[in-house]
Design a protein around this motif. Structure first.
Motif, PDB file in Angstrom:
ATOM      1  N   THR A 241      -7.058  22.595 -61.198  1.00 31.87           N
ATOM      2  CA  THR A 241      -6.845  21.402 -62.221  1.00 31.87           C
ATOM      3  C   THR A 241      -7.694  20.419 -62.172  1.00 31.87           C
ATOM      4  O   THR A 241      -8.287  19.820 -63.156  1.00 31.87           O
TER       5      THR A 241
ATOM      6  N   ARG B 180       3.026  23.276 -66.614  1.00 35.55           N
ATOM      7  CA  ARG B 180       3.461  21.616 -66.663  1.00 35.55           C
ATOM      8  C   ARG B 180       4.251  21.532 -68.040  1.00 35.55           C
ATOM      9  O   ARG B 180       4.937  20.719 -67.966  1.00 35.55           O
TER      10      ARG B 180
ATOM     11  N   TRP C 250      -4.626  17.191 -65.124  1.00 35.78           N
ATOM     12  CA  TRP C 250      -3.957  18.108 -66.048  1.00 35.78           C
ATOM     13  C   TRP C 250      -3.866  17.731 -67.593  1.00 35.78           C
ATOM     14  O   TRP C 250      -4.198  18.725 -68.207  1.00 35.78           O
TER      15      TRP C 250
END
Lengths: 200, 200, 200, 200
Positions: D23, D68, D107
């Motif tokens: 990420t 996520r 992210w």
DNA sequence: TATGAATGAGCCTTCATTCAT
DNA sequence: AATGAATGAAGGCTCATTCAT
């Protein structure tokens, strides 16, 4: 010792499983491109377990022809003992060679298409195994000359080259193209024609 | 056009340099283990330049036997035209095959030890090149039978197997062990012995 | 000078060809994955010729939005001059933005999907071009407040974010999914709804 | 089973380490320019170990938003259950979206600047994850209309585009320029202004 | 004994860019 | 101005091998 024997047997069994699996994979993919992972999967064990029996991929590959050729030679000795003439024994040897390949095509692919012509294999034991093939034939050719079964002027090395090359080429063609379709039926005439060459 | 010719020549020259270098490296290390970097170094050019001429390492490897075999076949046709008997032509073909290998040992290693026995090479052009070898011999054997130079009962495929196998095996042994030490001297007797087999 | 003009024109033409080709290729493959070779082929020129006009691939990519955005802004200034209210002008700007994307989808893909959100583009000229978009809207929002067309308490930056984000999101969705199917028909209501937000 | 759990946990831990490292690197360099070597170094493991968990660089990149976003959606469901009105829930969703980005800027960069606008990502799971965002909002807009919380004449897709686009654009601006400097403080008013649009 | 986990070394291939002509 | 030819640099991915458990 009584408790170890089963273990030893089990171990030998596993080692053989690996050899069988390796033979198949090597025959299919060639030694250089074959993957240890595929061999392990084929043998149903973990990759790292292969290393309990063979130190490297190459060592594993080389072990295969050594074992089987030794078997072939031993079996030949057994059956040759009963035969009266050198010609019969030579004929038997060539026939057995072809039969052995037919019965174990994976092994034969490995031997004739990978090991035998390999530029790279210098390992002594393999070379000796393979070379024994030639030595056995040369020895029989000399013996036949000596016993007067055929002309003494026949060059044994050259003649051995013809015998080995012819059989090997027949097998390679069969392994690669399945021609002749019936290898068993073709072997007899081939051996006959080769033997005919020895006659006076 | 006059300005382009030098460029084209230069390009062809470079392509040939790559082929020559590749032949040497493949013969030494085998196709699978050979490195493009070594070939480039040997050819004196950048690795990426190889890809201007050949799309992959395998394509490069396959181009080599194709070109030279075509040369061999063409040269044979030339020289065979003058010969009166099929036996002479067949004899020439086998002799030329051995001579070609002796004169180009790297190429011969690649052909006889890597390409010919390869389980993996299915590419049509290579297969055809190699198979032509057998076709040429079978055709001559048939012709000889037809012309009465030898028995019509001789099985052409089996006999071709003997001829090809014997020559190939002689060459392989020479390539791997340099035996016979004098291949040129050994070729004549070998061809003679094989031709003797055809006689009535 | 009279002899150079045609050359200059030709040169400008070629440069435009490259830009057009590049727009298409970048829109299709993304800047990072696009290949100069593809752009050259699309433009019908040699790869190395691209470098006569643009120093790097990135520079070429960045030139595209700069040119067209400048066009858009200029055209807007032209047409806005005739409009009486700020609301009309703001409305026109948003509508023109959508129309411009619809008329130049490759350019729009490049701008909205590659350039605008790019983490990497720091080049001043591109940033300025893109940022001008926001500045123009903020300026109009302020002007409208000042002229009493809508509440002075409206935060211009936040409102600009809503206007730009909404239009951009509509365009992105259209570029990626072709929804709404009829972008032209959808633009009017979208702008109306957004304008409605400004009302007291 | 009790012996396997620690191993599984360790494995999951390593996989998470890789995701975290990836990420960060993807956010910094973009997916196309990111190097597996950098990710490995960041994660403190060997490059080849990454391939124990993810088959390709792209697969690794795509796994990140999927995980996520699923978390975000799940957490939203949890917290939304307690809220009385649709407006409250919608408001919560937008706020949570912004908070999530603020809390996980790497992210967020990956999602909003790389994945979302990507021309190239067609992988079904990623698309679905991202599209769910729109579906959730549209569903709430419909629910609110149905429950009379706002006008039934409001086009849910268009309104969803405004809500998503506005939030996304605020986040993109923040990610690229850190404006507004205090994202947390700016989120409330932004959501308020957007919600105001729904009122009759 | 058996293996899952981990890795280091290596290699083919790609491609933006350069430059002599 | 235009380009064909050439390349350096780089990177994703593979896989035989090791080792702690």
């Amino acid at each position: 010792m009584s408790t170890q024997e089963p273990k030893q047997q089990r171990s030998r069994q596993r080692k053989n499983d690996v050899l069988t699996a390796a033979t198949r994979v090597f025959a299919r993919d060639g030694i250089a491109k074959a993957k240890m992972a595929d061999i392990a999967k084929e043998a149903g064990i973990a990759v790292s377990s292969i290393y309990d029996y063979f130190p490297t991929k190459e060592a594993l590959a080389y072990e295969i022809p050594i074992q089987r050729l030794a078997q072939l030679y031993a079996e030949f000795e057994d059956r040759a003992a009963a035969l009266p003439t050198t010609r019969d024994r030579l004929s038997l040897f060539l026939t057995m060679t072809a039969d052995h390949a037919r019965a174990n095509p994976d092994w034969a692919r490995l031997l004739y298409l990978e090991i035998w012509p390999s530029v790279l294999i210098q390992e002594a034991r393999v070379r000796r195994s393979v070379d024994d093939f030639g030595r056995i034939i040369v020895a029989m050719l000399r013996e036949g000359s000596h016993r007067g079964e055929w002309s003494a002027s026949l060059d044994p090395h050259r003649t051995a080259t013809i015998l080995m090359g012819s059989i090997a080429h027949m097998l390679i063609t069969w392994l690669l193209y399945r021609r002749p379709a019936d290898l068993e039926a073709a072997t007899g005439p081939m051996v006959e024609q080769l033997m005919g060459m020895l006659e006076v």
